[in-house]
Structures are given as C-alpha cells and as structure tokens.
Design a protein around this motif. Structure first.
Motif, PDB file in Angstrom:
ATOM      1  N   HIS A   3      43.911  38.181  41.777  1.00  0.00           N
ATOM      2  CA  HIS A   3      42.612  37.292  41.287  1.00  0.00           C
ATOM      3  C   HIS A   3      43.415  35.552  41.414  1.00  0.00           C
ATOM      4  CE1 HIS A   3      42.001  37.257  36.914  1.00  0.00           C
ATOM      5  NE2 HIS A   3      43.160  37.152  37.835  1.00  0.00           N
ATOM      6  N   VAL A   4      42.621  35.256  41.665  1.00  0.00           N
ATOM      7  CA  VAL A   4      42.394  33.319  41.323  1.00  0.00           C
ATOM      8  C   VAL A   4      43.234  33.236  42.624  1.00  0.00           C
ATOM      9  CG1 VAL A   4      42.084  31.925  39.469  1.00  0.00           C
ATOM     10  CG2 VAL A   4      42.077  34.224  39.168  1.00  0.00           C
ATOM     11  N   ILE A  24      42.955  44.459  46.035  1.00  0.00           N
ATOM     12  CA  ILE A  24      42.151  45.688  45.508  1.00  0.00           C
ATOM     13  C   ILE A  24      40.630  44.873  44.675  1.00  0.00           C
ATOM     14  CG2 ILE A  24      41.741  47.280  43.871  1.00  0.00           C
ATOM     15  CD1 ILE A  24      44.347  48.720  45.088  1.00  0.00           C
ATOM     16  N   GLU A  25      39.655  44.993  45.310  1.00  0.00           N
ATOM     17  CA  GLU A  25      38.908  43.758  44.244  1.00  0.00           C
ATOM     18  C   GLU A  25      37.737  44.676  43.684  1.00  0.00           C
ATOM     19  OE1 GLU A  25      37.981  39.412  46.242  1.00  0.00           O
ATOM     20  OE2 GLU A  25      38.793  41.125  47.826  1.00  0.00           O
ATOM     21  N   ARG A  26      37.179  44.461  42.882  1.00  0.00           N
ATOM     22  CA  ARG A  26      36.157  45.116  41.918  1.00  0.00           C
ATOM     23  C   ARG A  26      34.778  44.685  42.739  1.00  0.00           C
ATOM     24  NH1 ARG A  26      34.466  44.152  35.562  1.00  0.00           N
ATOM     25  NH2 ARG A  26      36.234  42.058  35.604  1.00  0.00           N
ATOM     26  N   LEU A  60      37.845  48.486  44.658  1.00  0.00           N
ATOM     27  CA  LEU A  60      38.031  49.691  43.761  1.00  0.00           C
ATOM     28  C   LEU A  60      38.331  49.430  42.588  1.00  0.00           C
ATOM     29  CD1 LEU A  60      39.564  52.549  43.935  1.00  0.00           C
ATOM     30  CD2 LEU A  60      41.925  51.765  43.809  1.00  0.00           C
ATOM     31  N   ASN A  61      37.530  50.670  41.935  1.00  0.00           N
ATOM     32  CA  ASN A  61      37.662  50.626  40.287  1.00  0.00           C
ATOM     33  C   ASN A  61      38.115  51.427  40.007  1.00  0.00           C
ATOM     34  OD1 ASN A  61      36.953  50.481  37.874  1.00  0.00           O
ATOM     35  ND2 ASN A  61      34.507  50.077  37.125  1.00  0.00           N
ATOM     36  N   ALA A  86      44.911  39.715  32.942  1.00  0.00           N
ATOM     37  CA  ALA A  86      45.518  39.402  31.630  1.00  0.00           C
ATOM     38  C   ALA A  86      46.456  40.654  31.193  1.00  0.00           C
ATOM     39  CB  ALA A  86      44.498  39.098  30.744  1.00  0.00           C
ATOM     40  N   ALA A  89      46.088  44.291  31.422  1.00  0.00           N
ATOM     41  CA  ALA A  89      45.200  44.850  32.020  1.00  0.00           C
ATOM     42  C   ALA A  89      45.243  45.964  32.839  1.00  0.00           C
ATOM     43  CB  ALA A  89      44.393  43.297  32.483  1.00  0.00           C
ATOM     44  N   ARG A  92      45.630  49.697  30.226  1.00  0.00           N
ATOM     45  CA  ARG A  92      44.484  49.403  29.678  1.00  0.00           C
ATOM     46  C   ARG A  92      43.590  49.841  31.037  1.00  0.00           C
ATOM     47  NH1 ARG A  92      45.091  44.403  27.647  1.00  0.00           N
ATOM     48  NH2 ARG A  92      43.482  43.669  29.058  1.00  0.00           N
ATOM     49  N   MET A  93      43.287  50.171  31.984  1.00  0.00           N
ATOM     50  CA  MET A  93      42.880  50.997  33.612  1.00  0.00           C
ATOM     51  C   MET A  93      43.782  52.489  33.219  1.00  0.00           C
ATOM     52  SD  MET A  93      43.352  48.323  36.583  1.00  0.00           S
ATOM     53  CE  MET A  93      42.380  46.975  36.577  1.00  0.00           C
ATOM     54  N   GLY A 114      51.494  34.238  31.498  1.00  0.00           N
ATOM     55  CA  GLY A 114      51.399  33.188  31.315  1.00  0.00           C
ATOM     56  C   GLY A 114      52.407  32.675  31.010  1.00  0.00           C
ATOM     57  N   VAL A 125      46.488  32.149  30.290  1.00  0.00           N
ATOM     58  CA  VAL A 125      46.647  31.564  30.443  1.00  0.00           C
ATOM     59  C   VAL A 125      46.750  30.684  32.339  1.00  0.00           C
ATOM     60  CG1 VAL A 125      48.998  30.436  32.033  1.00  0.00           C
ATOM     61  CG2 VAL A 125      49.178  30.920  29.806  1.00  0.00           C
ATOM     62  N   TYR A 126      46.171  29.813  32.068  1.00  0.00           N
ATOM     63  CA  TYR A 126      45.721  28.794  33.996  1.00  0.00           C
ATOM     64  C   TYR A 126      46.806  27.776  33.885  1.00  0.00           C
ATOM     65  CZ  TYR A 126      41.312  30.857  33.775  1.00  0.00           C
ATOM     66  OH  TYR A 126      40.330  32.716  34.219  1.00  0.00           O
ATOM     67  N   ASP A 156      50.462  28.054  38.991  1.00  0.00           N
ATOM     68  CA  ASP A 156      49.724  28.753  40.596  1.00  0.00           C
ATOM     69  C   ASP A 156      50.926  29.521  41.366  1.00  0.00           C
ATOM     70  OD1 ASP A 156      47.822  29.144  37.583  1.00  0.00           O
ATOM     71  OD2 ASP A 156      46.294  28.382  39.263  1.00  0.00           O
TER      72      ASP A 156
HETATM   73  N1  COA Z   1      38.201  47.330  38.621  1.00  0.00           N
HETATM   74  C1  COA Z   1      37.612  47.594  37.250  1.00  0.00           C
HETATM   75  N2  COA Z   1      37.789  46.184  36.591  1.00  0.00           N
HETATM   76  C2  COA Z   1      39.208  45.066  37.366  1.00  0.00           C
HETATM   77  C3  COA Z   1      39.428  45.658  38.448  1.00  0.00           C
HETATM   78  C4  COA Z   1      38.421  46.004  39.251  1.00  0.00           C
HETATM   79  N3  COA Z   1      38.552  46.418  40.597  1.00  0.00           N
HETATM   80  N4  COA Z   1      40.391  44.033  38.707  1.00  0.00           N
HETATM   81  C5  COA Z   1      40.222  43.913  37.685  1.00  0.00           C
HETATM   82  N5  COA Z   1      39.875  44.144  36.401  1.00  0.00           N
HETATM   83  C6  COA Z   1      39.002  43.990  34.559  1.00  0.00           C
HETATM   84  C7  COA Z   1      40.192  43.980  34.166  1.00  0.00           C
HETATM   85  O1  COA Z   1      40.884  45.248  33.740  1.00  0.00           O
HETATM   86  C8  COA Z   1      39.681  43.133  33.174  1.00  0.00           C
HETATM   87  O2  COA Z   1      39.027  44.462  32.214  1.00  0.00           O
HETATM   88  P1  COA Z   1      39.581  44.201  30.773  1.00  0.00           P
HETATM   89  O3  COA Z   1      39.598  43.260  29.655  1.00  0.00           O
HETATM   90  O4  COA Z   1      38.887  44.914  29.992  1.00  0.00           O
HETATM   91  O5  COA Z   1      41.051  44.717  30.426  1.00  0.00           O
HETATM   92  C9  COA Z   1      38.608  42.558  33.343  1.00  0.00           C
HETATM   93  O6  COA Z   1      38.758  43.130  34.967  1.00  0.00           O
HETATM   94  C10 COA Z   1      39.115  40.753  33.414  1.00  0.00           C
HETATM   95  O7  COA Z   1      40.538  40.816  33.550  1.00  0.00           O
HETATM   96  P2  COA Z   1      41.417  38.822  33.235  1.00  0.00           P
HETATM   97  O8  COA Z   1      42.709  38.912  33.483  1.00  0.00           O
HETATM   98  O9  COA Z   1      41.075  39.676  31.694  1.00  0.00           O
HETATM   99  O10 COA Z   1      40.732  38.158  33.777  1.00  0.00           O
HETATM  100  P3  COA Z   1      39.403  36.554  32.973  1.00  0.00           P
HETATM  101  O11 COA Z   1      38.863  36.242  33.934  1.00  0.00           O
HETATM  102  O12 COA Z   1      39.434  36.958  31.759  1.00  0.00           O
HETATM  103  O13 COA Z   1      41.706  36.295  33.192  1.00  0.00           O
HETATM  104  C11 COA Z   1      43.089  34.475  33.854  1.00  0.00           C
HETATM  105  C12 COA Z   1      42.051  35.015  33.805  1.00  0.00           C
HETATM  106  C13 COA Z   1      43.722  34.208  35.628  1.00  0.00           C
HETATM  107  C14 COA Z   1      42.931  34.158  32.767  1.00  0.00           C
HETATM  108  C15 COA Z   1      44.163  36.522  33.665  1.00  0.00           C
HETATM  109  O14 COA Z   1      43.895  37.540  34.658  1.00  0.00           O
HETATM  110  C16 COA Z   1      46.063  35.385  33.357  1.00  0.00           C
HETATM  111  O15 COA Z   1      45.879  35.174  32.184  1.00  0.00           O
HETATM  112  N6  COA Z   1      46.733  36.300  34.393  1.00  0.00           N
HETATM  113  C17 COA Z   1      48.160  36.102  34.591  1.00  0.00           C
HETATM  114  C18 COA Z   1      48.404  35.057  34.314  1.00  0.00           C
HETATM  115  C19 COA Z   1      47.452  34.390  35.682  1.00  0.00           C
HETATM  116  O16 COA Z   1      48.257  34.714  36.638  1.00  0.00           O
HETATM  117  N7  COA Z   1      47.302  32.987  35.703  1.00  0.00           N
HETATM  118  C20 COA Z   1      47.118  32.018  36.755  1.00  0.00           C
HETATM  119  C21 COA Z   1      46.149  32.826  37.392  1.00  0.00           C
HETATM  120  S1  COA Z   1      45.790  31.504  39.380  1.00  0.00           S
END
Ligand code: COA
Length: 403
Positions: A3-4, A24-26, A60-61, A86, A89, A92-93, A114, A125-126, A156
């Motif tokens: 994502h992102v 795969i997306e939520r 898919l979830n 994160a 994550a 945790r799935m 990050g 991390v962003y 990124d």
């Molecule tokens: N079905 C159900 N749940 C899903 C899913 C799916 N298909 N895909 C993601 N999710 C859930 C995750 O399991 C997570 O749940 P949890 O916190 O209960 O474990 C939840 O979505 C949120 O994911 P998260 O990654 O915490 O999103 P966020 O928006 O809070 O954080 C980032 C975003 C980018 C900061 C974080 O994902 C991150 O640090 N990623 C790694 C570094 C990175 O790539 N950063 C740059 C992005 S460009």
C-alpha cells in the motif's frame, strides 16, 4: 500486500518486467491512496493510478476464516509475497514468516519497513521520516538554513527499487537452491545507501576541511557534514545560475559544472579568455577561492540566453550542465514520450492520465504500461483461475466479508 508508495513502486516494476502481480486489498476500502489527494471526486487518485499499473486487484481479508484459507492458497500458488504494512502486521494476520515458509518453502517474502532491527524497528515510517533519519535531510538545504527534504521520493520509491533488486536476487538464488528466502529493506538503510557520498565526506571531514563545500571559504565546518546548497558533490565545482526570463519563470535556471578539463572552453564561451593565462584563474586550486565570482561571471552570460540554448551551446564544449526542467516541461517532452518514460494511459473512470513508465529498459522485453485496476476488479477471476475456487466457494467467501 502493498500500500501507499514504497511497496507499490516495487511491485509495479516487477509487473513491468512481466510478473502477474495480484494486489491484495482490504475489502471495501482498498489501498488508502485510492482516495488520497483526489483530483476527481470518487475516482481513483493519481497517487494510486500512477503506482499500480499492470496489476490485478483482489479484495481479501486474511483475518476472516475464509480469507485465511484463500490467503494460504495464494501463498501456495505464488512465487513472491511483497508487503509494506506496519511492523508485525502480517504476523498479526496469522502469517509469520515461519508459517509462510511452511506453506511454501519456495516463497520469497519481501518487506519494506521504516527501520531495520534495533531500537526503532516498531516505528511506522513515511517518506520524509526516512529522509530525515537516513541522512538526506541533514545534508540537504542551503548553508546555514533548515534541513530540507527533497522532492525525489528516495525513501519510498528509492526503497521500493532496492527491494526489487533483493527480490530478483532471491528469485535467481531460488533457481539454484530451490529455496525461497526473506528479503527486507529498511527505508533508513536505503536512504543512507543513496547518501553514501555524504558518509564518505563525514570521514574525509575528520582528516581536514572539505574543499568543495561552500563552508571551506565561508565560515568553516562543525562536527558533521553540513548542508551545501547546490554545490556540486562530485568534486567539480558546480552551481545553479539564472537564465533569460528568470525574473518571471521560476525554472529559468541551469546547473553548470566547471569541470577542469572543459574550463578553457567554458571561459572562452562566456568571454573570459583572459582567465586562461591568468594564474589567479587558470588552475582549479586558484579558482577554488573565487568560485562565487567565477559563477557570477558565468551567470552574466547565461542570463542572456534561454536555458535550452545555454544547454545547446555548452554540450558540444563538453561542459556538463542541466537545465532546471519543470514537471510541465517533462510532461510535454517528446523524447520522453518516445521512449515510454512518460506514458499516457486510458482509465475507465478518470479518462486519460499521464504516468511515468518503466525507467529500466530491456531490449527484448519492452514494458507496456497498462492502467491500474479498480478495487477488487479481478477478485473472482483470480480466485477462479489461479486458485481453482468454484462459484459456490467464491459466493460463500463474499458472504463472510472475506473478499
Ligand atoms: N485485510 C484486513 N486488514 C488489512 C488488510 C487486509 N487486506 N491489509 C492491511 N490490513 C490491516 C493491517 O493488518 C493493519 O492492522 P493491525 O494494525 O491490526 O495489524 C491495518 O490494516 C493498518 O495497517 P498499517 O500498516 O498499520 O497502516 P497505517 O496507515 O497505520 O500505517 C504506514 C501506514 C505506511 C506508516 C505503515 O504501513 C508502515 O510503517 N509501513 C512500513 C514502512 C513503509 O512502507 N512506509 C512507506 C509507505 S509509502
């Protein structure tokens, strides 16, 4: 499972190399960037469409029972799992690396995080966080001014590109060994890798002043590599200078590098033939103390011409230079369209949009850029064709909210 930006950059390149990338997306929401920075209401944003070309989208979830079964089947069938959620994550799935490996020992499991293992490993991390923690911001910006982040998404997209290299190496390794492996890339590490020359300078600084930095003449150094404005990092003096029209056009500038070998030609073209026999100017060492003056004289010449004319004049003289090209100019540049680096794509909901195509050109495998998928556009198709599910099973998974 990306994502992102960082993960999607990686998988987009893999898709351009010919991989069948299943995103795969939520269910119901999808990648958050679908709705971020939208320019057209209710239509996938450019943020999403420009990072997800050539992929199939499956909702898919894996946290539901049916979703976990389908995810397990995908792990069995696929070659590479890429994710950038994160830290923890995917565990945790219910899918830690050990389990993924058990399901499919040939699986390559690649992640962007990050930070690497250590005190910050759990942090989200962003981009700009990575630029700040990877050494880019402390070394970017005007002398005596705030640390700056760059417009290039080195945290990124830069990390995504590093991850591509890791995945391809792991695929090659798997061809030989039969085993998959874990590939991880920390954004801090990738940014530091891209700032390698600044760590070089940190060590040089311990042995004496950095002569190519503006601080050499103006104010000296402290304990760490400073910000050096637009001074050239390659050991040859360089500077951004104004061109004709700079008063109204914010991009009417050109970067000129006064490389030693081409300096006589540069001096001549700007009308300073006198420098060639003047010991105050005719060696790089002598010029080092007068760079501000040298570039102000170069600028007197460049301000008489359009930046592209300056470029056309300097190139045959082997004087390295780079006009400051705006995004508008790049979007309209015919040569970039010709090579497929800038591509126009048709999207069923937003119409035509521009994107950056594959910057890596393979002679036998040109990349055709196809539009990004709508949310869940390929769910049924992938479940049926890749996993062999029948309509009844797909219907049951949908009823459970798994897809
Ligand atoms: N079905 C159900 N749940 C899903 C899913 C799916 N298909 N895909 C993601 N999710 C859930 C995750 O399991 C997570 O749940 P949890 O916190 O209960 O474990 C939840 O979505 C949120 O994911 P998260 O990654 O915490 O999103 P966020 O928006 O809070 O954080 C980032 C975003 C980018 C900061 C974080 O994902 C991150 O640090 N990623 C790694 C570094 C990175 O790539 N950063 C740059 C992005 S460009």
């Amino acid at each position: 499972m990306t994502h992102v930006q960082s993960g999607p950059t990686c998988t987009q390149i893999l898709a351009w190399f010919g991989a069948d990338v299943i995103k795969i997306e939520r269910p119901g929401e999808g990648d958050a960037t679908r709705s971020q920075l939208r320019d057209i209401p209710d239509v996938d944003s450019l943020y999403f469409t420009m990072l997800n070309s050539n992929k199939r989208s499956v909702t898919l979830n894996p946290k539901t029972d049916a979703g976990a079964r389908i995810f397990t089947r995908l792990i069995e069938e696929c070659d590479v799992l890429v994710e950038n959620y994160a830290p923890g994550a995917i565990d945790r799935m219910g899918f830690p690396w050990e389990k993924i490996q058990q399901i499919n020992p040939r699986m390559i499991y690649a992640s962007v995080k990050g930070f690497g293992p250590g005190p910050y490993e759990d942090c989200k991390v962003y981009e700009n966080v990575a630029q700040c923690t990877g050494g880019a911001a402390s070394t970017t910006g005007e002398v005596d001014s705030l640390p700056l982040v760059t417009g290039a998404q080195i945290g990124d997209s830069g990390t995504g590109m590093h991850l591509v290299a890791g995945i391809l190496a792991a695929l090659f390794h798997r061809e030989k060994s039969g085993r998959g492996q874990r590939v991880t890339c920390a954004m801090q590490d990738a940014v530091l890798n891209l700032c390698r020359v600044k760590l070089r300078d940190q060590q040089r600084l311990a042995r004496g002043p950095l002569m190519e930095y503006p601080q050499f003449l103006n104010g000296g150094f402290s304990h760490a590599v400073p910000r050096a404005g637009n001074a050239s990092g390659g050991g040859h003096p360089g500077s951004v200078v104004r061109c004709k029209g700079w008063e109204t056009d914010p991009d009417a500038y050109i970067y000129v590098i006064a490389q030693a070998g081409a300096f006589p030609a540069l001096a001549r073209v700007i009308g300073h033939e006198d420098w060639l026999n003047d010991p105050e100017f005719n060696t790089p060492e002598a010029r080092l103390h007068k760079l501000d003056y040298v570039f102000s004289e170069i600028e007197k010449w460049t301000t008489t011409m359009d930046k592209m004319d300056v470029m056309a004049t300097l190139n045959p003289l082997n004087v390295p230079n780079g006009p400051i090209l705006s995004m508008k100019e790049l979007a309209e540049e015919p040569a970039l369209r010709e090579t497929g680096t800038v591509v126009e794509v048709e999207h069923p909901e937003r119409g035509k949009y521009l994107t950056v195509g594959n910057p890596i050109k393979l002679s036998d495998s040109p990349a055709e850029v196809r539009r990004s998928p709508l949310l869940g556009e390929h769910t049924d198709e992938v479940l049926r064709d890749v996993l062999g599910l029948d309509d009844k099973e797909i219907h049951a998974a949908r009823r459970e909210g798994a897809i």
